[in-house]
Design a protein around this motif. Structure first.
Motif, PDB file in Angstrom:
ATOM      1  N   ASN A  23       7.860   4.514   1.798  1.00 57.98           N
ATOM      2  CA  ASN A  23       6.409   4.650   1.836  1.00 57.98           C
ATOM      3  C   ASN A  23       5.510   3.577   1.493  1.00 57.98           C
ATOM      4  OD1 ASN A  23       7.597   7.709   1.720  1.00 57.98           O
ATOM      5  ND2 ASN A  23       5.548   8.164   0.939  1.00 57.98           N
ATOM      6  N   LEU A  24       6.332   2.546   1.163  1.00 61.86           N
ATOM      7  CA  LEU A  24       5.583   1.230   0.927  1.00 61.86           C
ATOM      8  C   LEU A  24       5.251   0.512   2.177  1.00 61.86           C
ATOM      9  CD1 LEU A  24       7.529   0.126  -2.145  1.00 61.86           C
ATOM     10  CD2 LEU A  24       5.524   1.598  -2.129  1.00 61.86           C
ATOM     11  N   VAL A  25       3.990   0.298   2.495  1.00 64.66           N
ATOM     12  CA  VAL A  25       3.669  -0.530   3.631  1.00 64.66           C
ATOM     13  C   VAL A  25       3.133  -1.962   3.077  1.00 64.66           C
ATOM     14  CG1 VAL A  25       1.788  -0.529   5.585  1.00 64.66           C
ATOM     15  CG2 VAL A  25       3.022   1.725   4.818  1.00 64.66           C
ATOM     16  N   PRO A  26       3.693  -3.048   3.700  1.00 62.77           N
ATOM     17  CA  PRO A  26       3.033  -4.334   3.233  1.00 62.77           C
ATOM     18  C   PRO A  26       1.627  -4.308   3.345  1.00 62.77           C
ATOM     19  CG  PRO A  26       4.961  -4.565   4.546  1.00 62.77           C
ATOM     20  CD  PRO A  26       4.594  -3.103   4.701  1.00 62.77           C
ATOM     21  N   VAL A  29       0.845  -1.186   0.046  1.00 66.68           N
ATOM     22  CA  VAL A  29      -0.161  -0.073   0.097  1.00 66.68           C
ATOM     23  C   VAL A  29       0.906   1.213   0.072  1.00 66.68           C
ATOM     24  CG1 VAL A  29      -1.751   1.255   1.167  1.00 66.68           C
ATOM     25  CG2 VAL A  29      -1.680  -1.258   1.428  1.00 66.68           C
ATOM     26  N   VAL A  30       0.402   2.211  -0.962  1.00 67.82           N
ATOM     27  CA  VAL A  30       1.355   3.607  -0.826  1.00 67.82           C
ATOM     28  C   VAL A  30       0.976   4.262   0.220  1.00 67.82           C
ATOM     29  CG1 VAL A  30       1.986   5.429  -2.439  1.00 67.82           C
ATOM     30  CG2 VAL A  30       1.954   2.961  -3.519  1.00 67.82           C
ATOM     31  N   TYR A  31       1.888   4.900   0.925  1.00 72.37           N
ATOM     32  CA  TYR A  31       1.669   6.132   1.812  1.00 72.37           C
ATOM     33  C   TYR A  31       2.039   7.207   1.033  1.00 72.37           C
ATOM     34  CZ  TYR A  31       2.588   9.034   5.654  1.00 72.37           C
ATOM     35  OH  TYR A  31       2.829  10.246   6.707  1.00 72.37           O
ATOM     36  N   PRO A  32       1.044   8.119   0.921  1.00 76.12           N
ATOM     37  CA  PRO A  32       1.168   9.429   0.119  1.00 76.12           C
ATOM     38  C   PRO A  32       1.726  10.469   0.456  1.00 76.12           C
ATOM     39  CG  PRO A  32      -1.007   9.352   1.014  1.00 76.12           C
ATOM     40  CD  PRO A  32       0.029   8.067   1.885  1.00 76.12           C
ATOM     41  N   VAL A  33       2.351  10.545   1.852  1.00 72.81           N
ATOM     42  CA  VAL A  33       3.112  11.702   2.060  1.00 72.81           C
ATOM     43  C   VAL A  33       4.489  11.701   1.731  1.00 72.81           C
ATOM     44  CG1 VAL A  33       3.402  13.364   4.080  1.00 72.81           C
ATOM     45  CG2 VAL A  33       1.313  12.133   4.029  1.00 72.81           C
ATOM     46  N   VAL A  34       5.298  12.785   1.174  1.00 72.16           N
ATOM     47  CA  VAL A  34       6.649  12.787   0.898  1.00 72.16           C
ATOM     48  C   VAL A  34       7.313  13.978   1.579  1.00 72.16           C
ATOM     49  CG1 VAL A  34       8.138  12.863  -0.960  1.00 72.16           C
ATOM     50  CG2 VAL A  34       6.181  11.723  -1.296  1.00 72.16           C
ATOM     51  N   SER A  35       8.248  13.851   2.085  1.00 71.46           N
ATOM     52  CA  SER A  35       9.101  14.969   2.738  1.00 71.46           C
ATOM     53  C   SER A  35       9.405  15.809   1.470  1.00 71.46           C
ATOM     54  CB  SER A  35      10.383  14.473   3.293  1.00 71.46           C
ATOM     55  OG  SER A  35      10.945  15.560   3.783  1.00 71.46           O
ATOM     56  N   ASP A  36       9.157  17.267   2.104  1.00 74.15           N
ATOM     57  CA  ASP A  36       9.251  18.237   1.065  1.00 74.15           C
ATOM     58  C   ASP A  36       9.706  19.792   1.743  1.00 74.15           C
ATOM     59  OD1 ASP A  36       9.125  20.129  -0.825  1.00 74.15           O
ATOM     60  OD2 ASP A  36       6.952  19.649  -1.734  1.00 74.15           O
ATOM     61  N   THR A  69       0.983   8.592   9.763  1.00 70.68           N
ATOM     62  CA  THR A  69       2.179   7.980   9.565  1.00 70.68           C
ATOM     63  C   THR A  69       2.286   6.559   9.040  1.00 70.68           C
ATOM     64  OG1 THR A  69       2.315   7.074  11.845  1.00 70.68           O
ATOM     65  CG2 THR A  69       2.871   9.279  11.914  1.00 70.68           C
ATOM     66  N   PRO A  70       3.290   6.412   8.420  1.00 68.25           N
ATOM     67  CA  PRO A  70       3.444   5.198   7.994  1.00 68.25           C
ATOM     68  C   PRO A  70       3.061   3.994   9.011  1.00 68.25           C
ATOM     69  CG  PRO A  70       5.010   6.272   6.965  1.00 68.25           C
ATOM     70  CD  PRO A  70       4.612   6.949   8.237  1.00 68.25           C
ATOM     71  N   GLY A  71       3.538   4.118  10.207  1.00 69.32           N
ATOM     72  CA  GLY A  71       3.178   3.232  11.157  1.00 69.32           C
ATOM     73  C   GLY A  71       1.774   3.218  11.560  1.00 69.32           C
ATOM     74  N   GLU A  72       1.244   4.028  11.327  1.00 71.54           N
ATOM     75  CA  GLU A  72      -0.381   4.234  11.581  1.00 71.54           C
ATOM     76  C   GLU A  72      -1.173   3.463  10.590  1.00 71.54           C
ATOM     77  OE1 GLU A  72      -0.771   8.081  14.472  1.00 71.54           O
ATOM     78  OE2 GLU A  72      -0.656   8.317  12.352  1.00 71.54           O
ATOM     79  N   LEU A  73      -0.719   3.723   9.313  1.00 71.71           N
ATOM     80  CA  LEU A  73      -1.180   3.053   8.231  1.00 71.71           C
ATOM     81  C   LEU A  73      -1.275   1.473   8.417  1.00 71.71           C
ATOM     82  CD1 LEU A  73      -2.638   2.975   5.524  1.00 71.71           C
ATOM     83  CD2 LEU A  73      -0.335   3.575   4.339  1.00 71.71           C
ATOM     84  N   ALA A  74       0.049   0.942   8.751  1.00 73.53           N
ATOM     85  CA  ALA A  74       0.469  -0.199   8.970  1.00 73.53           C
ATOM     86  C   ALA A  74      -0.492  -0.801  10.105  1.00 73.53           C
ATOM     87  CB  ALA A  74       1.709  -0.574   9.361  1.00 73.53           C
ATOM     88  N   ASP A  75      -0.744  -0.151  11.144  1.00 76.22           N
ATOM     89  CA  ASP A  75      -1.495  -0.540  12.211  1.00 76.22           C
ATOM     90  C   ASP A  75      -2.868  -0.650  11.789  1.00 76.22           C
ATOM     91  OD1 ASP A  75       0.407  -0.610  14.091  1.00 76.22           O
ATOM     92  OD2 ASP A  75       0.029   1.331  14.781  1.00 76.22           O
TER      93      ASP A  75
END
Length: 317
Positions: A115-118, A80-87, A266-272
């Motif tokens: 940004n890739l979450v399994p 799954v793609v996490y869409p936030v990129v450092s800018d 966050t990516p961790g919250e998306l994984a959760d």
């Protein structure tokens, strides 16, 4: 590759600024970026704002649209793609796919490897593609920001919208007493089917709640304050009816209320969130699934405002 992109800006008729056609293959701006084969993506109102010219400049056109996607990485893993990129150039310190970098409404998208979450095997590509923006926002509002606990009650204002509907489903799955408001009788009926007590906007609740999910803004904020129990958290991630409500500060300090802003996660919250969906069999509310060849119809559905849940593109169709 085939993609849906903003080729112009049109505030009055954003659909007129949408083009579907061939775009160059994604470029990898940094060594740690990879290309994902997109299997499913979902639309957000952010895409319509982009077509209106909000958050983009003419010099960035054409810009591939889309924030949310699930697909396959170069190793063949389902992600799954996490869409936030450092800018660093953005005042927020970040940007979202389709703001600076091409988005997900394409056959392929380039993203940082981090940004890739399994994707869990028990979550489909279509369901996973609904999660990274609206559902992640709702999850963070309830958990990290709202700190919802056992035995607590939740009020969701303006149920029917993407974040609000996700908040209802997630709060019910977490075992909370959930109240949800809507002006639309049809949406109230559908919200009730999801397990919430559905009420007209502004209606008196049977009890004061511990967490309020607020995405509406000026039209509902006074009701949110009045519905909040002592020490409650009012979590705000949007203001579709206006962003300058009148706030009764006496109620805020007398009831020791917290008013908290929230955006994405966050990516961790998306994984959760993905793990929670697999463990509890949670399926995102999907209004309609279109094949990628029907992307114009999907945008028309989003623009109509009649939807309930997410509009999804199945890139395999």
């Amino acid at each position: 590759m085939r993609a849906a992109y903003a080729s112009a800006f049109d505030d009055a008729n954003p659909l007129a600024a949408l083009t579907v056609g061939e775009r160059p293959e994604p470029e990898l701006p940094e060594p740690d970026w990879v290309t994902v084969e997109v299997r499913a993506s979902s639309l957000n109102h952010h895409d319509l704002w982009s077509l209106r010219g909000v958050g983009l400049s003419a010099g960035q056109l054409p810009m591939v649209l889309g924030c949310d996607a699930a697909g396959v990485d170069p190793s063949g893993a389902e992600v799954v793609v996490y869409p936030v990129v450092s800018d660093p150039g953005d005042p927020r310190g970040y940007s979202i796919l389709s703001e600076r970098h091409p988005g997900t409404l394409a056959e392929r998208v380039a993203v940082p490897r981090a940004n890739l979450v399994p994707k869990p095997a028990g979550v489909s590509f279509v369901d996973a593609a609904c999660l990274p923006t609206a559902w992640l926002t709702a999850y963070r509002m309830l958990t990290t920001r709202g700190r919802v606990a056992d035995g607590e009650a939740v009020l969701v204002q303006g149920a029917g919208g993407g974040v609000a509907t996700a908040a209802v489903v997630l709060a019910v799955a977490l075992g909370k007493r959930v109240y949800a408001t809507s002006r639309d009788p049809g949406k109230r009926e559908r919200i009730a089917e999801l397990g919430a007590t559905a009420l007209e906007s502004g209606a008196r609740l049977p009890e004061r709640v511990d967490v309020v999910i607020e995405t509406v803004g000026a039209a509902t904020f006074d009701h949110s304050l009045k519905s909040a129990a002592p020490g409650a958290r009012i979590v705000v991630s949007g203001a579709t009816s206006g962003y300058e409500p009148k706030v009764n500060l006496r109620r805020v300090f007398a009831m020791q209320l917290e008013i908290l802003g929230s955006s994405m996660g966050t990516p961790g919250e998306l994984a959760d969130l993905l793990a929670l969906c697999q463990e509890r069999g949670i399926q995102p509310v999907v209004d309609r699934v279109y094949g990628f060849s029907e992307v114009e119809k999907a945008f028309a559905r989003l623009h109509s405002g009649d939807l309930f849940g997410k509009v999804v593109l199945d890139h395999t169709r």
